[in-house]
Design a protein around this motif. Structure first.
Motif, PDB file in Angstrom:
ATOM      1  N   LEU A  45       0.826  -1.186   0.089  1.00 51.41           N
ATOM      2  CA  LEU A  45       0.025   0.019   0.252  1.00 51.41           C
ATOM      3  C   LEU A  45       0.862   1.244  -0.006  1.00 51.41           C
ATOM      4  CD1 LEU A  45      -2.668  -1.142   2.519  1.00 51.41           C
ATOM      5  CD2 LEU A  45      -3.023  -1.174   0.394  1.00 51.41           C
ATOM      6  N   CYS A  49      -2.754   4.985   2.770  1.00 53.01           N
ATOM      7  CA  CYS A  49      -3.563   3.683   2.817  1.00 53.01           C
ATOM      8  C   CYS A  49      -2.934   2.995   4.029  1.00 53.01           C
ATOM      9  CB  CYS A  49      -3.575   3.022   1.505  1.00 53.01           C
ATOM     10  SG  CYS A  49      -4.578   3.568   0.308  1.00 53.01           S
ATOM     11  N   CYS A  71     -10.779  -9.911  -7.504  1.00 54.59           N
ATOM     12  CA  CYS A  71     -10.050  -8.656  -7.909  1.00 54.59           C
ATOM     13  C   CYS A  71     -10.691  -7.870  -9.144  1.00 54.59           C
ATOM     14  CB  CYS A  71      -8.640  -9.354  -8.439  1.00 54.59           C
ATOM     15  SG  CYS A  71      -7.359  -8.104  -8.954  1.00 54.59           S
ATOM     16  N   ILE A  79      -8.383 -11.758  -3.498  1.00 57.46           N
ATOM     17  CA  ILE A  79      -7.920 -10.736  -2.241  1.00 57.46           C
ATOM     18  C   ILE A  79      -8.372 -11.310  -0.925  1.00 57.46           C
ATOM     19  CG2 ILE A  79      -8.587  -8.447  -1.593  1.00 57.46           C
ATOM     20  CD1 ILE A  79      -9.367  -7.832  -4.485  1.00 57.46           C
ATOM     21  N   HIS A  84      -8.667  -4.196   0.236  1.00 55.74           N
ATOM     22  CA  HIS A  84      -7.843  -3.931  -1.029  1.00 55.74           C
ATOM     23  C   HIS A  84      -9.020  -4.287  -2.225  1.00 55.74           C
ATOM     24  CE1 HIS A  84      -3.443  -4.913   0.446  1.00 55.74           C
ATOM     25  NE2 HIS A  84      -3.988  -4.456   1.635  1.00 55.74           N
ATOM     26  N   ASP A  88      -2.699  -8.955  -4.737  1.00 53.60           N
ATOM     27  CA  ASP A  88      -1.206  -8.667  -4.651  1.00 53.60           C
ATOM     28  C   ASP A  88      -0.448  -9.008  -5.635  1.00 53.60           C
ATOM     29  OD1 ASP A  88      -1.762  -8.042  -1.865  1.00 53.60           O
ATOM     30  OD2 ASP A  88      -1.011  -9.955  -1.172  1.00 53.60           O
ATOM     31  N   CYS A  97      -0.772   0.912  -5.444  1.00 55.25           N
ATOM     32  CA  CYS A  97      -1.279   0.636  -4.508  1.00 55.25           C
ATOM     33  C   CYS A  97      -2.322  -0.458  -4.537  1.00 55.25           C
ATOM     34  CB  CYS A  97      -1.689   1.689  -3.715  1.00 55.25           C
ATOM     35  SG  CYS A  97      -2.625   1.611  -2.265  1.00 55.25           S
ATOM     36  N   ALA A  98      -2.480  -1.349  -3.729  1.00 59.62           N
ATOM     37  CA  ALA A  98      -3.522  -2.406  -3.955  1.00 59.62           C
ATOM     38  C   ALA A  98      -4.918  -1.908  -3.276  1.00 59.62           C
ATOM     39  CB  ALA A  98      -3.244  -3.662  -2.977  1.00 59.62           C
ATOM     40  N   LYS A  99      -4.957  -0.741  -2.668  1.00 61.95           N
ATOM     41  CA  LYS A  99      -6.336  -0.124  -2.169  1.00 61.95           C
ATOM     42  C   LYS A  99      -6.827   0.902  -2.969  1.00 61.95           C
ATOM     43  CE  LYS A  99      -8.034   1.464   2.219  1.00 61.95           C
ATOM     44  NZ  LYS A  99      -8.259   3.180   2.096  1.00 61.95           N
TER      45      LYS A  99
END
Length: 189
Positions: A45, A49, A71, A79, A84, A88, A97-99
């Motif tokens: 992240l 985040c 996802c 996920i 998120h 990943d 960023c995954a969020k």
């Protein structure tokens, strides 16, 4: 077009949050759920985040996922971390960023340990276990298997957990006290 402002339709400025968290929330000491939540890693992240997730954990607002989410990019249920929106793998491939999906610099979560550091910690643990008494060692291993303590929480061997310490002098005093009482009884008869 006029610019949007933080003022509503009436032109009045919005006030801040009514209730602010002025002191840190204290978690339940024996809560297993809290321990699991606090142990979850926060990685992949951006800084903003990461701070949001840490705040949620600190004030017990974090709600972990019960089932994997889908996802947004690959459409697979990959996920496993709450909040998120992409998995990943997709986040690592795209470098986002995954969020929030921003391309800002990502904050490294728990820095992965090198094999040399892991080996050094294992040797240190073995050394401490070897210097413990049998009772201390078994107690530590039992707590470790139950999940009551973390592997890095090795008790100090110097700290003695004996509640009672008996010395030879106390035992001798008790023996002589009893023999004097017996002599007085014999003398009275």
């Amino acid at each position: 077009m006029p610019e949007k402002s933080s003022r509503g339709h009436s032109g009045a400025k919005k006030s801040g949050q009514k209730y602010q968290n002025t002191f840190a929330f204290t978690h339940n000491k024996g809560s297993k759920t809290t321990k699991k939540i606090l142990a979850l890693p926060v990685d992949g992240l951006c800084k903003r985040c990461t701070d949001q997730i840490q705040w949620r954990k600190q004030y017990r607002k974090y709600k972990p996922l019960t089932t994997p989410k889908k996802c947004v990019w690959c459409q697979l249920k990959n996920i496993k971390k709450a909040y998120h929106v992409i998995c990943d793998d997709c986040a690592a491939k795209k470098g986002v960023c995954a969020k929030c999906l921003s391309m800002e610099e990502l904050v490294e979560g728990n820095n992965p340990k090198t094999p040399q550091e892991i080996l050094k910690e294992e040797q240190e643990l073995e050394r401490k276990l070897a210097s413990m008494r049998e009772r201390q060692r078994r107690s530590y291993l039992r707590k470790l298997s139950r999940g009551d303590i973390e592997p890095d929480q090795v008790p100090d061997v110097a700290a003695s957990d004996d509640d009672f310490e008996y010395t030879d002098s106390e035992d001798e005093e008790n023996e002589t006290d009893g023999s004097e009482d017996d002599e007085e009884l014999h003398n009275d008869n």
